[in-house]
Design a protein around this motif. Sequence first.
Motif, PDB file in Angstrom:
ATOM      1  N   LEU A  25      74.165   8.991  41.158  1.00 44.88           N
ATOM      2  CA  LEU A  25      74.379   8.107  42.310  1.00 44.88           C
ATOM      3  C   LEU A  25      73.409   6.929  42.346  1.00 44.88           C
ATOM      4  CD1 LEU A  25      75.024  10.764  45.112  1.00 44.88           C
ATOM      5  CD2 LEU A  25      76.668   9.100  44.225  1.00 44.88           C
ATOM      6  N   ASN A  26      72.116   7.215  42.373  1.00 43.34           N
ATOM      7  CA  ASN A  26      71.125   6.156  42.576  1.00 43.34           C
ATOM      8  C   ASN A  26      69.830   6.525  41.872  1.00 43.34           C
ATOM      9  OD1 ASN A  26      70.266   8.218  44.306  1.00 43.34           O
ATOM     10  ND2 ASN A  26      71.173   7.231  46.090  1.00 43.34           N
ATOM     11  N   GLY A  27      68.847   5.642  41.972  1.00 47.36           N
ATOM     12  CA  GLY A  27      67.606   5.841  41.256  1.00 47.36           C
ATOM     13  C   GLY A  27      67.766   5.527  39.775  1.00 47.36           C
ATOM     14  N   SER A  28      66.702   5.739  39.017  1.00 46.90           N
ATOM     15  CA  SER A  28      66.744   5.432  37.593  1.00 46.90           C
ATOM     16  C   SER A  28      65.740   6.320  36.853  1.00 46.90           C
ATOM     17  CB  SER A  28      66.421   3.952  37.354  1.00 46.90           C
ATOM     18  OG  SER A  28      66.329   3.671  35.970  1.00 46.90           O
ATOM     19  N   LEU A  29      66.156   6.833  35.708  1.00 43.68           N
ATOM     20  CA  LEU A  29      65.289   7.596  34.812  1.00 43.68           C
ATOM     21  C   LEU A  29      65.584   7.159  33.386  1.00 43.68           C
ATOM     22  CD1 LEU A  29      63.420   9.888  33.811  1.00 43.68           C
ATOM     23  CD2 LEU A  29      65.365  11.449  34.059  1.00 43.68           C
ATOM     24  N   LYS A  30      64.509   6.849  32.657  1.00 42.99           N
ATOM     25  CA  LYS A  30      64.671   6.413  31.277  1.00 42.99           C
ATOM     26  C   LYS A  30      63.578   7.038  30.430  1.00 42.99           C
ATOM     27  CE  LYS A  30      65.653   2.251  28.552  1.00 42.99           C
ATOM     28  NZ  LYS A  30      65.751   0.768  28.594  1.00 42.99           N
ATOM     29  N   ARG A  83      60.018   6.671  32.582  1.00 44.59           N
ATOM     30  CA  ARG A  83      59.896   5.685  33.657  1.00 44.59           C
ATOM     31  C   ARG A  83      60.975   6.002  34.689  1.00 44.59           C
ATOM     32  NH1 ARG A  83      57.945   0.323  33.565  1.00 44.59           N
ATOM     33  NH2 ARG A  83      57.821   0.436  31.275  1.00 44.59           N
ATOM     34  N   MET A  84      60.582   6.070  35.978  1.00 40.84           N
ATOM     35  CA  MET A  84      61.526   6.483  37.016  1.00 40.84           C
ATOM     36  C   MET A  84      61.415   5.599  38.245  1.00 40.84           C
ATOM     37  SD  MET A  84      61.105  10.658  36.914  1.00 40.84           S
ATOM     38  CE  MET A  84      62.604  10.971  37.864  1.00 40.84           C
ATOM     39  N   ILE A  85      62.550   5.397  38.883  1.00 37.90           N
ATOM     40  CA  ILE A  85      62.637   4.830  40.223  1.00 37.90           C
ATOM     41  C   ILE A  85      63.247   5.920  41.100  1.00 37.90           C
ATOM     42  CG2 ILE A  85      63.582   3.019  41.688  1.00 37.90           C
ATOM     43  CD1 ILE A  85      61.538   2.003  39.717  1.00 37.90           C
ATOM     44  N   THR A 106      63.358   3.266  48.082  1.00 38.24           N
ATOM     45  CA  THR A 106      63.106   3.591  46.673  1.00 38.24           C
ATOM     46  C   THR A 106      61.625   3.342  46.398  1.00 38.24           C
ATOM     47  OG1 THR A 106      63.699   1.342  45.981  1.00 38.24           O
ATOM     48  CG2 THR A 106      65.431   3.022  45.896  1.00 38.24           C
ATOM     49  N   VAL A 107      61.093   4.130  45.481  1.00 34.67           N
ATOM     50  CA  VAL A 107      59.679   3.994  45.147  1.00 34.67           C
ATOM     51  C   VAL A 107      59.508   4.287  43.662  1.00 34.67           C
ATOM     52  CG1 VAL A 107      59.217   6.410  45.772  1.00 34.67           C
ATOM     53  CG2 VAL A 107      57.348   4.754  45.735  1.00 34.67           C
ATOM     54  N   PRO A 108      58.705   3.502  42.945  1.00 36.88           N
ATOM     55  CA  PRO A 108      58.483   3.771  41.522  1.00 36.88           C
ATOM     56  C   PRO A 108      57.618   5.019  41.346  1.00 36.88           C
ATOM     57  CG  PRO A 108      57.161   1.900  42.221  1.00 36.88           C
ATOM     58  CD  PRO A 108      58.048   2.249  43.373  1.00 36.88           C
ATOM     59  N   TRP A 109      58.020   5.855  40.418  1.00 37.75           N
ATOM     60  CA  TRP A 109      57.265   7.078  40.136  1.00 37.75           C
ATOM     61  C   TRP A 109      56.001   6.747  39.352  1.00 37.75           C
ATOM     62  CZ3 TRP A 109      57.391  10.082  35.216  1.00 37.75           C
ATOM     63  CH2 TRP A 109      56.731  11.318  35.331  1.00 37.75           C
ATOM     64  N   ASN A 110      54.935   7.435  39.648  1.00 42.19           N
ATOM     65  CA  ASN A 110      53.650   7.284  38.962  1.00 42.19           C
ATOM     66  C   ASN A 110      53.117   5.862  39.084  1.00 42.19           C
ATOM     67  OD1 ASN A 110      51.582   8.591  37.437  1.00 42.19           O
ATOM     68  ND2 ASN A 110      52.271   7.524  35.585  1.00 42.19           N
ATOM     69  N   PRO A 164      62.864  14.248  43.793  1.00 46.02           N
ATOM     70  CA  PRO A 164      63.385  13.916  42.471  1.00 46.02           C
ATOM     71  C   PRO A 164      64.054  15.068  41.740  1.00 46.02           C
ATOM     72  CG  PRO A 164      61.002  14.110  42.411  1.00 46.02           C
ATOM     73  CD  PRO A 164      61.396  14.244  43.846  1.00 46.02           C
ATOM     74  N   ALA A 165      63.913  16.296  42.217  1.00 51.34           N
ATOM     75  CA  ALA A 165      64.491  17.438  41.517  1.00 51.34           C
ATOM     76  C   ALA A 165      66.010  17.336  41.516  1.00 51.34           C
ATOM     77  CB  ALA A 165      64.050  18.734  42.179  1.00 51.34           C
ATOM     78  N   GLY A 166      66.628  17.787  40.428  1.00 53.25           N
ATOM     79  CA  GLY A 166      68.085  17.765  40.300  1.00 53.25           C
ATOM     80  C   GLY A 166      68.491  17.300  38.920  1.00 53.25           C
ATOM     81  N   LEU A 167      69.768  17.033  38.759  1.00 50.02           N
ATOM     82  CA  LEU A 167      70.291  16.571  37.475  1.00 50.02           C
ATOM     83  C   LEU A 167      70.398  15.051  37.495  1.00 50.02           C
ATOM     84  CD1 LEU A 167      71.490  17.132  34.678  1.00 50.02           C
ATOM     85  CD2 LEU A 167      73.734  17.355  35.761  1.00 50.02           C
ATOM     86  N   TRP A 168      69.765  14.441  36.519  1.00 50.35           N
ATOM     87  CA  TRP A 168      69.866  12.999  36.333  1.00 50.35           C
ATOM     88  C   TRP A 168      70.835  12.761  35.181  1.00 50.35           C
ATOM     89  CZ3 TRP A 168      66.521   9.193  38.788  1.00 50.35           C
ATOM     90  CH2 TRP A 168      65.661   9.750  39.742  1.00 50.35           C
ATOM     91  N   GLY A 169      71.899  12.006  35.458  1.00 54.79           N
ATOM     92  CA  GLY A 169      72.922  11.811  34.445  1.00 54.79           C
ATOM     93  C   GLY A 169      73.718  10.545  34.656  1.00 54.79           C
ATOM     94  N   PRO A 170      74.833  10.402  33.928  1.00 59.50           N
ATOM     95  CA  PRO A 170      75.650   9.185  34.019  1.00 59.50           C
ATOM     96  C   PRO A 170      76.402   9.107  35.344  1.00 59.50           C
ATOM     97  CG  PRO A 170      76.059  10.406  31.979  1.00 59.50           C
ATOM     98  CD  PRO A 170      75.302  11.307  32.878  1.00 59.50           C
ATOM     99  N   ALA A 171      76.915   7.921  35.613  1.00 61.29           N
ATOM    100  CA  ALA A 171      77.741   7.712  36.798  1.00 61.29           C
ATOM    101  C   ALA A 171      79.076   8.431  36.630  1.00 61.29           C
ATOM    102  CB  ALA A 171      77.971   6.217  37.025  1.00 61.29           C
ATOM    103  N   ALA A 172      79.707   8.737  37.770  1.00 58.70           N
ATOM    104  CA  ALA A 172      80.964   9.502  37.746  1.00 58.70           C
ATOM    105  C   ALA A 172      82.072   8.755  37.015  1.00 58.70           C
ATOM    106  CB  ALA A 172      81.391   9.823  39.171  1.00 58.70           C
ATOM    107  N   ALA A 173      82.077   7.422  37.082  1.00 57.09           N
ATOM    108  CA  ALA A 173      83.157   6.648  36.453  1.00 57.09           C
ATOM    109  C   ALA A 173      83.216   6.863  34.947  1.00 57.09           C
ATOM    110  CB  ALA A 173      82.975   5.166  36.769  1.00 57.09           C
TER     111      ALA A 173
END
Length: 328
Positions: free
Chosen positions: A102-107, A118-120, A134-138, A197-206
Amino acid sequence: MPPLTRALLLAPLLLAPPSPAAAQNFFEELFGIGRAAKPPVPPRGVPGGVQPGSPIAPPPGAPGDAPTAEVPRAPAVPKQPVVLKAPPEDNVVGQELMHNGLNGSLKLEKTGGGTTARMILPGTKVSQPSESCTVPWNGGTPATLTAEGRPDGLARFEAAGATCPLRFEVVDGGVLVTSLGATPICTVAAADCATTPAGLWGPAAATLIPRAAEFDGARGTADRAVRENYKLMTQRARGQDVRPIVTEQAAFSSDREQLCRTYAREGAHGFCNLRFTEGRALALATRLGVNTASAAPTAAAAPRPRRKPQPSVEGMNPDAGGAPAFPE
């Protein structure tokens, strides 16, 4: 001879009294005494003859017969663990992943001989919980991750020294993130933002929906691997060690539901359910002594055959799968 004369001559014969023997037989038959009360006796020496007074067995399958109970058979236990293909640890390196799609970013990125993240983080404002933030991690600095091997079958990395310490487990096309802190909530007071931040980080549903049939077939294989490895574990465990295994397996379904219910359009593609189930199957195989990083997979995913669409029938509701239409 005239009719009247003939009748007068036959009357004495018709009115003649019966003989005593005939009268006795008549009354014996009438009241069921004498010979009439005795059943006929079959002749001796006839094969299969039933002797008088012997009980007659009912034919097989008579209504009074008790059904023969079949002895239940215990489910077959596999001799070896079922191994799925373990995802490589770098299969998501360089991809932009989102929290629950849905939102945020992990790379994740490779730098030299290590891996960084790197995470948002998405969250809600502490002062206004109805507003998002939103807040940048670390602090916005890429955190260097420590490789922890594959203790549960999946490649694991940790950032224990970062702000909001986290654990990363790499699945196929995503990353399972868990908190290493005392609470799953990470609060950044300077940004007035609280994140989870816990959960599954993955691609968008589309991008996942076109692969729904592929995920559905792989899900059946992963479910079978979990069941087979669980049965093998309970067989190998000692009496006092069986209960924790059963308790853990019982919590597996609820943990999967809790994790995946917030993933974007999960019901349309099933990506989260599949990856969590694969992780469970690999974890069980690892605990059974399999090195999932080098072992050849023993289970392959095959797409399930799609059911043929039923032709619409007049008077039926086409959206109800052949069910009768609702009455007006």
